[in-house]
Design a protein around this motif. Structure first.
Motif, PDB file in Angstrom:
ATOM      1  N   GLU A 198      54.188  29.982 -47.166  1.00 30.28           N
ATOM      2  CA  GLU A 198      54.064  29.304 -46.111  1.00 30.28           C
ATOM      3  C   GLU A 198      55.372  28.389 -45.797  1.00 30.28           C
ATOM      4  O   GLU A 198      56.058  28.504 -45.025  1.00 30.28           O
ATOM      5  CB  GLU A 198      53.127  28.236 -45.899  1.00 30.28           C
ATOM      6  CG  GLU A 198      52.806  27.854 -44.502  1.00 30.28           C
ATOM      7  CD  GLU A 198      51.330  27.286 -44.194  1.00 30.28           C
ATOM      8  OE1 GLU A 198      50.457  27.341 -45.221  1.00 30.28           O
ATOM      9  OE2 GLU A 198      51.089  26.560 -43.365  1.00 30.28           O
TER      10      GLU A 198
ATOM     11  N   VAL B 203      58.269  30.844 -44.963  1.00 33.46           N
ATOM     12  CA  VAL B 203      58.390  31.386 -43.574  1.00 33.46           C
ATOM     13  C   VAL B 203      58.886  30.183 -42.750  1.00 33.46           C
ATOM     14  O   VAL B 203      59.649  30.731 -41.655  1.00 33.46           O
ATOM     15  CB  VAL B 203      57.058  31.736 -43.284  1.00 33.46           C
ATOM     16  CG1 VAL B 203      56.902  31.918 -41.989  1.00 33.46           C
ATOM     17  CG2 VAL B 203      56.444  33.128 -43.957  1.00 33.46           C
ATOM     18  N   GLN B 204      58.551  29.041 -42.984  1.00 30.84           N
ATOM     19  CA  GLN B 204      58.874  27.906 -42.429  1.00 30.84           C
ATOM     20  C   GLN B 204      60.170  27.406 -42.151  1.00 30.84           C
ATOM     21  O   GLN B 204      60.884  26.815 -41.431  1.00 30.84           O
ATOM     22  CB  GLN B 204      57.977  26.592 -42.241  1.00 30.84           C
ATOM     23  CG  GLN B 204      56.475  27.116 -41.742  1.00 30.84           C
ATOM     24  CD  GLN B 204      55.505  25.813 -41.944  1.00 30.84           C
ATOM     25  OE1 GLN B 204      56.029  24.656 -42.529  1.00 30.84           O
ATOM     26  NE2 GLN B 204      54.320  26.196 -41.589  1.00 30.84           N
ATOM     27  N   ASN B 205      60.798  27.570 -43.717  1.00 28.95           N
ATOM     28  CA  ASN B 205      62.027  26.823 -43.625  1.00 28.95           C
ATOM     29  C   ASN B 205      63.169  27.619 -44.132  1.00 28.95           C
ATOM     30  O   ASN B 205      64.451  27.390 -44.060  1.00 28.95           O
ATOM     31  CB  ASN B 205      61.912  25.903 -44.969  1.00 28.95           C
ATOM     32  CG  ASN B 205      60.969  24.939 -44.830  1.00 28.95           C
ATOM     33  OD1 ASN B 205      61.378  23.855 -43.934  1.00 28.95           O
ATOM     34  ND2 ASN B 205      59.809  24.834 -45.054  1.00 28.95           N
ATOM     35  N   VAL B 206      63.038  29.089 -44.182  1.00 30.08           N
ATOM     36  CA  VAL B 206      64.161  29.891 -45.015  1.00 30.08           C
ATOM     37  C   VAL B 206      64.300  31.126 -43.599  1.00 30.08           C
ATOM     38  O   VAL B 206      65.266  31.293 -42.843  1.00 30.08           O
ATOM     39  CB  VAL B 206      64.085  30.392 -46.111  1.00 30.08           C
ATOM     40  CG1 VAL B 206      65.201  31.399 -46.280  1.00 30.08           C
ATOM     41  CG2 VAL B 206      64.103  29.057 -47.160  1.00 30.08           C
ATOM     42  N   GLY B 207      63.233  31.619 -43.363  1.00 24.97           N
ATOM     43  CA  GLY B 207      63.184  32.994 -42.574  1.00 24.97           C
ATOM     44  C   GLY B 207      64.083  34.024 -42.976  1.00 24.97           C
ATOM     45  O   GLY B 207      64.727  33.705 -44.138  1.00 24.97           O
ATOM     46  N   PHE B 208      64.316  35.038 -42.521  1.00 26.29           N
ATOM     47  CA  PHE B 208      64.837  36.363 -42.968  1.00 26.29           C
ATOM     48  C   PHE B 208      65.199  37.187 -41.892  1.00 26.29           C
ATOM     49  O   PHE B 208      64.569  37.157 -40.684  1.00 26.29           O
ATOM     50  CB  PHE B 208      63.947  37.221 -43.977  1.00 26.29           C
ATOM     51  CG  PHE B 208      62.592  37.430 -43.567  1.00 26.29           C
ATOM     52  CD1 PHE B 208      62.537  38.789 -42.885  1.00 26.29           C
ATOM     53  CD2 PHE B 208      61.670  36.820 -43.449  1.00 26.29           C
ATOM     54  CE1 PHE B 208      61.273  39.139 -42.444  1.00 26.29           C
ATOM     55  CE2 PHE B 208      60.142  37.153 -42.935  1.00 26.29           C
ATOM     56  CZ  PHE B 208      60.388  38.233 -42.437  1.00 26.29           C
ATOM     57  N   THR B 209      66.254  38.047 -41.921  1.00 21.91           N
ATOM     58  CA  THR B 209      66.378  39.045 -40.777  1.00 21.91           C
ATOM     59  C   THR B 209      66.033  40.425 -41.416  1.00 21.91           C
ATOM     60  O   THR B 209      65.949  40.970 -40.140  1.00 21.91           O
ATOM     61  CB  THR B 209      68.273  39.114 -41.013  1.00 21.91           C
ATOM     62  OG1 THR B 209      68.767  39.379 -42.361  1.00 21.91           O
ATOM     63  CG2 THR B 209      68.908  37.815 -40.556  1.00 21.91           C
TER      64      THR B 209
ATOM     65  N   GLY C 273      63.154  42.786 -43.731  1.00 20.67           N
ATOM     66  CA  GLY C 273      62.358  43.161 -45.086  1.00 20.67           C
ATOM     67  C   GLY C 273      61.785  44.352 -45.250  1.00 20.67           C
ATOM     68  O   GLY C 273      61.643  45.250 -44.517  1.00 20.67           O
TER      69      GLY C 273
ATOM     70  N   ASN D 140      68.079  37.796 -46.004  1.00 20.93           N
ATOM     71  CA  ASN D 140      68.648  37.063 -45.034  1.00 20.93           C
ATOM     72  C   ASN D 140      70.216  37.747 -45.003  1.00 20.93           C
ATOM     73  O   ASN D 140      71.101  37.222 -45.892  1.00 20.93           O
ATOM     74  CB  ASN D 140      68.894  35.591 -45.297  1.00 20.93           C
ATOM     75  CG  ASN D 140      69.316  34.738 -43.968  1.00 20.93           C
ATOM     76  OD1 ASN D 140      69.711  35.425 -43.098  1.00 20.93           O
ATOM     77  ND2 ASN D 140      68.903  33.497 -44.057  1.00 20.93           N
TER      78      ASN D 140
END
Lengths: 233, 233
Positions: free
Chosen positions: A166, A169-175, A177, A211
DNA sequence: CAGGTTAATATGTGCAGACATAATATTAAT
DNA sequence: ATTAATATTATGTCTGCACATATTAACCTG
C-alpha cells in the motif's frame, strides 16, 4: 424506409455487435466504411468512429487505414484483470484485513532477481517477507525486493501501520509493470505460513514494476489454497 | 511565456501522466477542469477529454460530473489478459500444435455444471475431454460442456480437423463470458494425461461463455506444469 | 434548522468540417 | 517489365460549437 436513427455511439456499437454476432457480417468480411455507416445510421462519422474504434480495441474488428474495417476471424478476446492493493482485495471479500511482517533486511538480491531488475548483483535492496491475513486466516504470502534508490523514504516507514504494498502504491507509483500468473506447489515454509500442507497448489503472481527505466520493486505473491481470480471477457 | 502547444491527445496524456507520476498533482487532489487544461495546452477541450477519459479507464484518474477530476489515491491498475485460441497460444511459443480428442459423448451435465449454466439438469449436452499438445508434449487438458441447442452444427464437426475451441470461436461467438483463474493439484487422470505426477500444481482456467441469456459452453482448462500467463500492467 | 427545490458546474457526448496519415492502386518513367 | 512517382481512399484525430446529464451548491420555505 429509414431505420430509426442510432445517435449514440453505444447504440451504434450495439447494432454493429449484433451484426457480427448474428453473422450478418461474416468473420473476415469487410464492413461498410465509416461514412456509409454514418449515413445509414443517421449520425456523424465521429460517432461511428468511436463505436468501431472501441470494438477494435476489444479485438472484434481489425481496422487499417485505406484497407478498411474487417470482422476479426479469430477474435483474441481480452479480459481485464483488476490489480487492487491487497487490503482492498481482502476487504472486498467482507473480511477483516491484517498484515504481519515476518522478516526484513537490507541485503543484495540473488542473481535471478538482480537479473530481472537489471541491477548489479551487489546492489543493496530492501528484502521483505510478509503475510496478509483475512479474518486472521492466512490469505497471501509475499516475498518482496525493493529498490531503495528509487524509494529511499521506505526506510522510515512503520510497517505495522501500512503494508509495503500500500505504501508503494500511494507514494511511488510506476510507469509500467510486468505480471506473470502461475501455479506452484507449496514448499515447507510456504505451507506452514499459509496453514496448508506441503505440495498444496498455490496461485502465484510475480510482479515487477518500473518507473521509466528504473526498477521499483519485484514481488512474488503466493495465495492461500482456494484463492480464485475472477473476471469477465 | 507560453509553453509549446500540446495538440495531440497522446501528448496531452503524456503530460498529465508526468504530472501525476512526479507528484505535481498529488494523489486525491483535484486537477484543473477540461476547459482550463485545454486553454493551458492550447488545444480543444475534446482533445483533453480524450486524454483524461483514457486515463480514467486505466484507473489513474477518478472523474465525476460536476465534482471534477481527481488523481486516484489507490490506483487499481488494470492488466489486460489476451485470451487467444489454444492453437495460436501454442504456435506463438514456436511449437507445433496438435490436439487429440480423448472422449466425447452426449449426456446430461452434473448438477454443478447445470447450475453454472442455468440449465435443467436433464438437458442433453455434448461433453468433451481433449488434450492439446505442443511439439507432441502435453500442453493443456480440456474438459468441456457444450450446449447443443445453441450450436447444433457442432454435432457434424470433424474434431480431428479442428478443435472445439477453435470451431466455437469461429462459428458461434458469444456476447459475454466469465473467467476464473486458480491453481489445483493434479488428480491421477490429469497427472497421467499431462505427463506429470499426481499432486503437481496446475494452472487452471474456468471459462463460461454466453450468447445473450443462453449459455454456449463451459470449459475447464488445466495447463501442464510450467505454464505461465504473462501480461503487463 | 430540516428538508426540498432550484441553479450552477464539470464531464459526457453529439455534429460538421477539416486536415493528417497510412496503405493501396494507378500511372509514368526507365 | 520493373521501378518510381503520384493519386486515391479509409481511418485517425483535431477544432469549435452545442446540448445532455449527473452532481453539488445555494437557496427557499416551513
Amino acid at each position: 424506409m429509414t431505420a430509426p436513427a442510432l445517435q449514440s455511439w453505444q447504440s451504434v456499437q450495439a447494432e454493429v455487435m449484433r451484426r457480427i454476432n448474428e453473422r450478418v457480417w461474416l468473420p473476415g468480411a469487410i464492413i461498410p466504411n465509416e461514412a456509409e455507416l454514418a449515413a445509414e445510421f443517421g449520425c456523424a462519422r465521429a460517432t461511428v468512429n468511436r463505436a468501431l474504434r472501441d470494438l477494435a480495441e476489444k479485438g472484434l474488428l481489425d481496422r487499417r487505414r485505406k484497407a478498411g474495417t474487417r470482422v476479426t476471424v479469430n477474435p483474441v478476446r481480452k479480459a481485464i484483470l483488476d490489480i487492487p492493493i491487497t487490503r482492498h482485495e481482502v476487504e472486498r471479500r467482507g473480511a477483516v484485513y491484517r498484515h504481519a511482517l515476518i522478516e526484513q533486511q537490507r541485503t543484495s538480491p540473488p542473481p535471478v532477481v538482480a537479473g530481472w531488475l537489471n541491477l548489479a548483483p551487489d546492489t543493496e535492496m530492501l528484502h521483505q517477507r510478509a503475510l496478509h491475513l483475512a479474518d486472521s486466516q492466512p490469505f497471501l504470502y509475499e516475498d518482496r525486493w525493493i529498490n531503495i534508490a528509487e524509494a529511499p523514504q521506505i526506510l522510515d516507514v512503520d510497517f505495522d501501520t501500512i503494508s509495503a504494498n500500500e505504501w508503494l502504491v500511494q507514494n511511488v507509483g510506476f510507469t509500467k509493470g510486468d505480471l506473470t500468473l502461475s501455479a506452484a506447489n507449496a514448499d515447507p515454509v510456504e505451507a506452514e505460513l499459509l496453514a496448508t500442507q506441503e505440495g498444496a497448489a498455490l496461485f502465484v503472481v510475480d510482479r515487477t514494476t518500473w518507473n521509466g527505466a528504473a526498477p521499483i520493486t519485484q514481488v512474488r505473491l503466493a495465495y492461500a489454497p482456494g484463492f480464485r481470480m475472477q473476471t469477465t471477457i
